[in-house]
Design a protein around this motif. Structure first.
Motif, PDB file in Angstrom:
ATOM      1  N   GLY A  30      -3.167  46.119  -6.696  1.00  0.00           N
ATOM      2  CA  GLY A  30      -4.592  46.567  -6.292  1.00  0.00           C
ATOM      3  C   GLY A  30      -5.594  45.502  -5.828  1.00  0.00           C
ATOM      4  O   GLY A  30      -6.324  45.907  -4.883  1.00  0.00           O
ATOM      5  N   MET A  31      -5.258  43.995  -5.885  1.00  0.00           N
ATOM      6  CA  MET A  31      -5.705  43.115  -5.253  1.00  0.00           C
ATOM      7  C   MET A  31      -5.618  43.187  -3.792  1.00  0.00           C
ATOM      8  O   MET A  31      -6.573  43.081  -2.966  1.00  0.00           O
ATOM      9  CB  MET A  31      -5.660  41.823  -5.577  1.00  0.00           C
ATOM     10  CG  MET A  31      -6.358  40.676  -5.349  1.00  0.00           C
ATOM     11  SD  MET A  31      -8.000  40.736  -5.831  1.00  0.00           S
ATOM     12  CE  MET A  31      -7.938  39.749  -7.112  1.00  0.00           C
ATOM     13  N   GLU A  32      -4.420  43.699  -3.448  1.00  0.00           N
ATOM     14  CA  GLU A  32      -4.094  43.773  -1.920  1.00  0.00           C
ATOM     15  C   GLU A  32      -4.873  44.529  -1.314  1.00  0.00           C
ATOM     16  O   GLU A  32      -5.396  44.348  -0.073  1.00  0.00           O
ATOM     17  CB  GLU A  32      -2.429  43.837  -1.739  1.00  0.00           C
ATOM     18  CG  GLU A  32      -1.851  42.523  -1.479  1.00  0.00           C
ATOM     19  CD  GLU A  32      -2.379  41.588  -0.365  1.00  0.00           C
ATOM     20  OE1 GLU A  32      -2.463  42.019   0.620  1.00  0.00           O
ATOM     21  OE2 GLU A  32      -2.528  40.531  -0.708  1.00  0.00           O
ATOM     22  N   THR A  33      -5.136  45.801  -2.136  1.00  0.00           N
ATOM     23  CA  THR A  33      -6.095  46.936  -1.368  1.00  0.00           C
ATOM     24  C   THR A  33      -7.347  46.558  -1.270  1.00  0.00           C
ATOM     25  O   THR A  33      -8.163  46.656  -0.237  1.00  0.00           O
ATOM     26  CB  THR A  33      -5.671  48.096  -2.346  1.00  0.00           C
ATOM     27  OG1 THR A  33      -4.739  48.673  -2.504  1.00  0.00           O
ATOM     28  CG2 THR A  33      -6.571  49.198  -1.665  1.00  0.00           C
ATOM     29  N   ASP A  34      -7.956  45.776  -2.103  1.00  0.00           N
ATOM     30  CA  ASP A  34      -9.435  45.255  -2.110  1.00  0.00           C
ATOM     31  C   ASP A  34      -9.476  44.297  -1.113  1.00  0.00           C
ATOM     32  O   ASP A  34     -10.255  44.158  -0.351  1.00  0.00           O
ATOM     33  CB  ASP A  34      -9.533  44.575  -3.595  1.00  0.00           C
ATOM     34  CG  ASP A  34      -9.902  45.413  -4.681  1.00  0.00           C
ATOM     35  OD1 ASP A  34      -9.933  46.680  -4.413  1.00  0.00           O
ATOM     36  OD2 ASP A  34      -9.719  44.892  -5.971  1.00  0.00           O
ATOM     37  N   ARG A  35      -8.362  43.375  -0.811  1.00  0.00           N
ATOM     38  CA  ARG A  35      -8.322  42.415   0.250  1.00  0.00           C
ATOM     39  C   ARG A  35      -8.270  43.162   1.418  1.00  0.00           C
ATOM     40  O   ARG A  35      -8.999  42.730   2.582  1.00  0.00           O
ATOM     41  CB  ARG A  35      -7.038  41.597   0.049  1.00  0.00           C
ATOM     42  CG  ARG A  35      -6.941  40.385   1.088  1.00  0.00           C
ATOM     43  CD  ARG A  35      -5.552  39.490   0.674  1.00  0.00           C
ATOM     44  NE  ARG A  35      -5.786  38.286   1.084  1.00  0.00           N
ATOM     45  CZ  ARG A  35      -6.513  37.767   2.325  1.00  0.00           C
ATOM     46  NH1 ARG A  35      -7.040  38.514   2.974  1.00  0.00           N
ATOM     47  NH2 ARG A  35      -6.317  36.498   2.629  1.00  0.00           N
ATOM     48  N   GLN A  41     -14.069  45.372   6.238  1.00  0.00           N
ATOM     49  CA  GLN A  41     -15.280  45.210   6.272  1.00  0.00           C
ATOM     50  C   GLN A  41     -15.881  43.957   7.268  1.00  0.00           C
ATOM     51  O   GLN A  41     -16.962  44.323   7.634  1.00  0.00           O
ATOM     52  CB  GLN A  41     -15.841  44.947   4.755  1.00  0.00           C
ATOM     53  CG  GLN A  41     -17.380  45.144   4.678  1.00  0.00           C
ATOM     54  CD  GLN A  41     -17.639  45.196   3.080  1.00  0.00           C
ATOM     55  OE1 GLN A  41     -17.121  45.257   2.267  1.00  0.00           O
ATOM     56  NE2 GLN A  41     -19.089  45.283   2.870  1.00  0.00           N
ATOM     57  N   ILE A  42     -15.132  42.733   6.883  1.00  0.00           N
ATOM     58  CA  ILE A  42     -15.657  41.554   7.788  1.00  0.00           C
ATOM     59  C   ILE A  42     -15.480  41.788   9.265  1.00  0.00           C
ATOM     60  O   ILE A  42     -16.353  41.648  10.124  1.00  0.00           O
ATOM     61  CB  ILE A  42     -14.800  40.322   7.321  1.00  0.00           C
ATOM     62  CG1 ILE A  42     -15.000  39.935   5.992  1.00  0.00           C
ATOM     63  CG2 ILE A  42     -14.846  39.279   8.522  1.00  0.00           C
ATOM     64  CD1 ILE A  42     -16.170  39.389   5.687  1.00  0.00           C
ATOM     65  N   PRO A  70     -10.260  36.831   9.165  1.00  0.00           N
ATOM     66  CA  PRO A  70     -10.360  36.998   7.976  1.00  0.00           C
ATOM     67  C   PRO A  70      -9.026  36.988   7.083  1.00  0.00           C
ATOM     68  O   PRO A  70      -9.146  36.767   5.714  1.00  0.00           O
ATOM     69  CB  PRO A  70     -11.166  38.368   7.730  1.00  0.00           C
ATOM     70  CG  PRO A  70     -11.205  38.829   9.092  1.00  0.00           C
ATOM     71  CD  PRO A  70     -10.898  38.066  10.136  1.00  0.00           C
ATOM     72  N   ASN A  71      -7.900  37.512   7.605  1.00  0.00           N
ATOM     73  CA  ASN A  71      -6.787  37.601   7.072  1.00  0.00           C
ATOM     74  C   ASN A  71      -6.306  36.312   6.636  1.00  0.00           C
ATOM     75  O   ASN A  71      -5.286  36.107   5.398  1.00  0.00           O
ATOM     76  CB  ASN A  71      -5.798  38.110   7.932  1.00  0.00           C
ATOM     77  CG  ASN A  71      -5.999  39.541   8.331  1.00  0.00           C
ATOM     78  OD1 ASN A  71      -6.024  40.386   7.414  1.00  0.00           O
ATOM     79  ND2 ASN A  71      -6.286  39.979   9.602  1.00  0.00           N
ATOM     80  N   PHE A  72      -6.856  35.133   6.969  1.00  0.00           N
ATOM     81  CA  PHE A  72      -6.316  33.763   6.479  1.00  0.00           C
ATOM     82  C   PHE A  72      -7.369  33.022   5.411  1.00  0.00           C
ATOM     83  O   PHE A  72      -7.257  32.133   5.145  1.00  0.00           O
ATOM     84  CB  PHE A  72      -6.409  32.902   7.779  1.00  0.00           C
ATOM     85  CG  PHE A  72      -5.191  33.107   8.790  1.00  0.00           C
ATOM     86  CD1 PHE A  72      -4.062  33.106   8.316  1.00  0.00           C
ATOM     87  CD2 PHE A  72      -5.532  33.732   9.777  1.00  0.00           C
ATOM     88  CE1 PHE A  72      -2.986  33.223   8.924  1.00  0.00           C
ATOM     89  CE2 PHE A  72      -4.460  34.151  10.663  1.00  0.00           C
ATOM     90  CZ  PHE A  72      -3.022  33.938  10.205  1.00  0.00           C
ATOM     91  N   HIS A  73      -8.082  34.078   4.919  1.00  0.00           N
ATOM     92  CA  HIS A  73      -9.228  33.481   3.847  1.00  0.00           C
ATOM     93  C   HIS A  73      -9.019  34.226   2.442  1.00  0.00           C
ATOM     94  O   HIS A  73      -8.260  35.283   2.524  1.00  0.00           O
ATOM     95  CB  HIS A  73     -10.481  33.513   4.244  1.00  0.00           C
ATOM     96  CG  HIS A  73     -10.799  32.828   5.659  1.00  0.00           C
ATOM     97  ND1 HIS A  73     -10.850  31.443   5.480  1.00  0.00           N
ATOM     98  CD2 HIS A  73     -11.280  33.164   6.957  1.00  0.00           C
ATOM     99  CE1 HIS A  73     -11.198  31.020   6.679  1.00  0.00           C
ATOM    100  NE2 HIS A  73     -11.221  32.054   7.623  1.00  0.00           N
ATOM    101  N   THR A  74      -9.176  33.534   1.369  1.00  0.00           N
ATOM    102  CA  THR A  74      -9.174  34.247   0.194  1.00  0.00           C
ATOM    103  C   THR A  74     -10.184  35.430  -0.215  1.00  0.00           C
ATOM    104  O   THR A  74     -11.160  35.572   0.515  1.00  0.00           O
ATOM    105  CB  THR A  74      -9.499  33.157  -0.928  1.00  0.00           C
ATOM    106  OG1 THR A  74     -10.670  32.846  -0.973  1.00  0.00           O
ATOM    107  CG2 THR A  74      -8.254  31.999  -0.770  1.00  0.00           C
ATOM    108  N   VAL A  75      -9.929  36.134  -0.997  1.00  0.00           N
ATOM    109  CA  VAL A  75     -10.770  37.138  -1.433  1.00  0.00           C
ATOM    110  C   VAL A  75     -12.125  36.484  -1.676  1.00  0.00           C
ATOM    111  O   VAL A  75     -13.253  37.132  -1.229  1.00  0.00           O
ATOM    112  CB  VAL A  75     -10.069  38.052  -2.715  1.00  0.00           C
ATOM    113  CG1 VAL A  75     -11.284  39.148  -3.287  1.00  0.00           C
ATOM    114  CG2 VAL A  75      -8.987  38.801  -2.120  1.00  0.00           C
TER     115      VAL A  75
END
Length: 179
Positions: A30-35, A41-42, A70-75
Motif C-alpha cells: 500500500g505504501m508503494e502505491t502511495d509513493r 504528483q511531484i 522524486p524517486n530518490f526521496h522518502t514519502v
C-alpha cells in the motif's frame, strides 16, 4: 508448425527493505502505491510551470542533497514538499542558508545566470553593469548571495515594465506606479 514455449510465471515480488521510504516494509505494498502517486504528483507539479520547477529544485537543494528525481526521496520528503507547495508558503531559495548543504553547492540562480551570460551578449552586458553598480564589481554569480541574484532579476523585470527609473534594486516603486 511451431510450438510456443510455455508462459513464464511472473518473478516473485521482492520484499521491501524500507530503503525507498516505505516504513511498513512488506505490509502489502500500500505504501508503494502511495509513493508512486506522490512521485507522479511531484512530476506533474514540475511540468505545470517554470516557477514550480524552480521551487522543487530549490527544495531539493536545501533539503534533499541536490537530488531532483522524486524517486530518490522518502514519502515524508515528498509529502512535505507537496504540502508547502499547495499552501503557497514561500520556500527558501538559498542553498547557502542551509547547514546540511555542501559549501561548494551553488544556488540555481547562479547556474542559470552563467548560462545566460554565455548565450546572450546583451544579458552579459546587463549583468556586468548591474554588478559594477550594485555588486562591488564581482561578476561571478556564484560569489553573490541569492538575494542579490533575485534583486538583479527583479531589476530586469522592472526595466522591462518601464518602472525601474534608475532606482537601486529593492527600492520602493510606489505600488507599481512609474516614477
Amino acid at each position: 508448425r511451431r510450438r510456443r514455449p510455455p508462459a513464464r510465471p511472473p518473478p516473485p515480488a521482492m520484499p521491501s527493505d524500507g530503503f525507498w521510504g516505505d516504513d511498513d516494509a512488506g505490509a502489502g505494498g500500500g505504501m508503494e502505491t502511495d509513493r508512486a502517486t506522490l512521485v507522479d504528483q511531484i512530476k506533474q507539479i514540475q511540468r505545470s510551470d517554470e516557477a514550480s520547477l524552480l521551487r522543487w529544485r530549490a527544495y531539493c537543494e536545501n533539503n534533499g542533497g541536490g537530488k531532483y528525481d522524486p524517486n530518490f526521496h522518502t514519502v515524508e520528503f515528498l509529502q512535505t514538499f507537496i504540502a508547502q507547495h499547495e499552501s503557497g508558503a514561500p520556500m527558501e531559495m538559498a542553498v547557502a542558508k542551509t547547514r546540511s548543504a555542501p559549501e561548494t553547492a551553488t544556488p540555481p540562480f547562479a547556474d542559470f545566470t552563467k548560462a545566460l551570460q554565455k548565450s546572450s551578449p546583451i544579458f552579459r552586458t546587463a549583468w556586468s553593469q548591474y554588478c559594477t553598480q550594485f555588486g562591488g564589481g564581482r561578476f561571478d554569480p556564484a560569489k553573490h548571495e541569492p538575494s542579490f541574484m533575485m534583486g538583479f532579476y527583479e531589476y530586469l523585470a522592472q526595466c522591462f515594465l518601464g518602472t525601474a527609473g534608475g532606482h537601486p534594486p529593492g527600492a520602493n516603486m510606489g505600488d507599481g506606479d512609474p516614477p
